[in-house]
Motif scaffolding. Sequence first.
Motif, PDB file in Angstrom:
ATOM      1  N   LYS A 318       0.823  -1.209   0.000  1.00 26.63           N
ATOM      2  CA  LYS A 318       0.000   0.000   0.000  1.00 26.63           C
ATOM      3  C   LYS A 318       0.859   1.262   0.000  1.00 26.63           C
ATOM      4  O   LYS A 318       0.523   2.254  -0.664  1.00 26.63           O
ATOM      5  CB  LYS A 318      -0.938  -0.012   1.212  1.00 26.63           C
ATOM      6  N   LYS A 321       2.477   1.613  -3.508  1.00 24.04           N
ATOM      7  CA  LYS A 321       1.434   1.915  -4.493  1.00 24.04           C
ATOM      8  C   LYS A 321       0.826   3.302  -4.262  1.00 24.04           C
ATOM      9  O   LYS A 321       0.252   3.882  -5.184  1.00 24.04           O
ATOM     10  CB  LYS A 321       0.340   0.848  -4.430  1.00 24.04           C
ATOM     11  N   ASN A 322       0.962   3.823  -3.052  1.00 24.62           N
ATOM     12  CA  ASN A 322       0.502   5.187  -2.807  1.00 24.62           C
ATOM     13  C   ASN A 322       1.303   6.183  -3.636  1.00 24.62           C
ATOM     14  O   ASN A 322       0.782   7.218  -4.068  1.00 24.62           O
ATOM     15  CB  ASN A 322       0.615   5.537  -1.318  1.00 24.62           C
ATOM     16  N   SER A 324       2.666   5.339  -6.619  1.00 21.77           N
ATOM     17  CA  SER A 324       2.120   5.106  -7.960  1.00 21.77           C
ATOM     18  C   SER A 324       1.623   3.671  -8.047  1.00 21.77           C
ATOM     19  O   SER A 324       2.348   2.734  -7.679  1.00 21.77           O
ATOM     20  CB  SER A 324       3.164   5.344  -9.048  1.00 21.77           C
ATOM     21  N   GLU A 325       0.426   3.514  -8.563  1.00 18.17           N
ATOM     22  CA  GLU A 325      -0.146   2.176  -8.725  1.00 18.17           C
ATOM     23  C   GLU A 325       0.631   1.342  -9.740  1.00 18.17           C
ATOM     24  O   GLU A 325       0.503   0.128  -9.769  1.00 18.17           O
ATOM     25  CB  GLU A 325      -1.611   2.292  -9.184  1.00 18.17           C
ATOM     26  N   THR A 326       1.433   1.987 -10.565  1.00 16.61           N
ATOM     27  CA  THR A 326       2.132   1.262 -11.622  1.00 16.61           C
ATOM     28  C   THR A 326       3.483   0.707 -11.190  1.00 16.61           C
ATOM     29  O   THR A 326       4.142   0.012 -11.968  1.00 16.61           O
ATOM     30  CB  THR A 326       2.349   2.166 -12.845  1.00 16.61           C
ATOM     31  N   ASP A 355       2.686  -8.075  -8.040  1.00 15.06           N
ATOM     32  CA  ASP A 355       3.050  -7.887  -9.444  1.00 15.06           C
ATOM     33  C   ASP A 355       4.054  -8.927  -9.913  1.00 15.06           C
ATOM     34  O   ASP A 355       4.232  -9.128 -11.114  1.00 15.06           O
ATOM     35  CB  ASP A 355       3.625  -6.489  -9.653  1.00 15.06           C
TER      36      ASP A 355
END
Length: 638
Positions: A318, A321-322, A324-326, A355
């Motif tokens: 989290k 990803k905060n 960037s989600e990528t 991922d």
Amino acid sequence: ALLNVVGVVGLCSLNSPHYFPSQSTKFASFPPQTCGTTEFTVSFDGAITEPFENNILTKCFGSSHAATALTADWQKQLTKVHEDLGTEYVRFHGLLDDDMSVVLRLEHIRAAASVDRPSSEEKCTFREYEDLHDPAGPVYNVSSQEECCQMCYRYNTPTVCVAAVYIKESGQCYTKLGANIKIKNSGAVACITDRQGPKAYMYSWVNIFRVFDFLRSIDMRPVVELSFMPSLLASNASDVGFWYRGGHSPPKDMKEWQDFMSALGHALIDRYGLEEVEKWYFEVWNEPNCGFYGATNCCGPTCGNETMYLDLFVNTFKGIKNASETLRVGGPATAQLGWINTFIPNAVHAGATPDFISTHLYPTDPYITHNRSGFADAVAEAAKNVSIASKKLGIDAPPLLLTEFNCGLGLNCADHNYAASFVALQAIEAQKTKKSIAFESYWTFSDIFEEQGQQPSEFSQAFGAQSIHGVPKPVYRSMQLLKMVHNNSAQVIRNGSKGNEEEEPVSVVVTLADKGKEVTALVVNHPGGPTRMPELPTPSNQTCRVTISFRDVEIAGKTVQIRRVDDTHSNALPLYYSMGAPPYPTVEQLEQLQSASEIQVSHVTPELLKTESPQTGFVLHLDAPIYSVMLISFNITA
């Protein structure tokens, strides 16, 4: 670290690189080999080729810990690796360790500005009979607990006031700068606000940027292993391991850890750009099932605390990803292929679909078959398990990253030509799983390695493909030969095989360049599974005679080129032993060792193919010592 006992691994130790070999299970002594002549045939008449990826085992290398990446010698050796082998990624422990100065204590905190909030926000939770031992601010005379609460919100304190204590008898209000340590006091009322106190630490990205700036300067990228725990964030700052004292405890506050990860992600994007950082891998921790996350007395697929690790993974996921989600976040980075089947569904159900999946495997690990194909079979099974688990969840299978492997733990094989033939064999076997495995990362690229402190020997069986001073070992030279292998493999037929081809000691791969005029043949003699290392040079009766018939082809010129890595070729170890194994070689000795490690090119004249048909072709008869790699190269006519 140096492990001199030969055996299968059962128990772990935080003073060893992964775990100690078990005394109870032994690998075989140096195996006898009476393979005689092994014959192969390859035809170029309408040859059907398959893609061959020669960089699966050289795309990424492991290294010691992040602080060594700040040194000139480390950077020089990695630059050579990149130039020689085309390596794209490097992975190391300890990016967040205290010796990287990432989380620093704030000795002086600026005074907070006065706070003037509407009374509707001045809300406290009142706790009867509780006092607080956190650092105190100013003391005020008040008439009620409600007024004490207002004082905390409205008046200046050295830092943000997060709580106060109202003493009924004296009518005094003690403002507090923290609300964590509580004690019983019958005459007190704790007034707890909804505010967060200031952090007693700050982030410094200086050394992380220094390392990553260097990697980008040579066109390399990190596999960002997010380890270990900074002492200021640790729930148990004394739970450390290795010579450099990497922290192994969970964070004391998971929200703070998530904020830390978010700040790191944002900092990296700000400096290197999103398009660049999207190409990196963020791997959560290292071997949580081997004593490196929470105390444990074992190492293996059933060891460690999966629930505790999942909490760390989800919050790390989290946080990154905060930013960037990528960005690519994965795990569980386990030893011995552990937890894969359970980690994937647990992470998905927790809203943190990985991922990529990462794990480690060594051919000496106890949960695999110790024969010639055992390591590759176990890797293939792991890739299959990722696919099965993903299919059950209705998601695309994430790629598998084998972020640690080498010739084995406890074998004393790292300096030996055994490692060279093992890696060459695995490069051949890896073609079977290349669609599902992004890379297999050799542990490590250099003997600049400090898990037990820097060992005082040029060849100390540390894990590196190069010695401390950058002398390439046989495994490094083997990887250079792999780099010369072309990207289209032709069908090779083994003649007269009498048993299981998977356990035959010699493997041959013939490859063609895209334009079809340049040919290489890779010959690998690597019998059996993990064994004790022999003396060098090896006895002559351990040599196989290899015959390769090349049909329907005409050689351009009269000779073929042969490059060898074995006990007497591209191998500095015999010379080092003859020098008396000096722990601190002189400059002159290092130059001699470097020269002894160089790949030499010999020229061999092949026999013309004898046949009654109009076929063209030629035959090579070659000796392949045990644990050897040969690369044959030649050009053919149009």
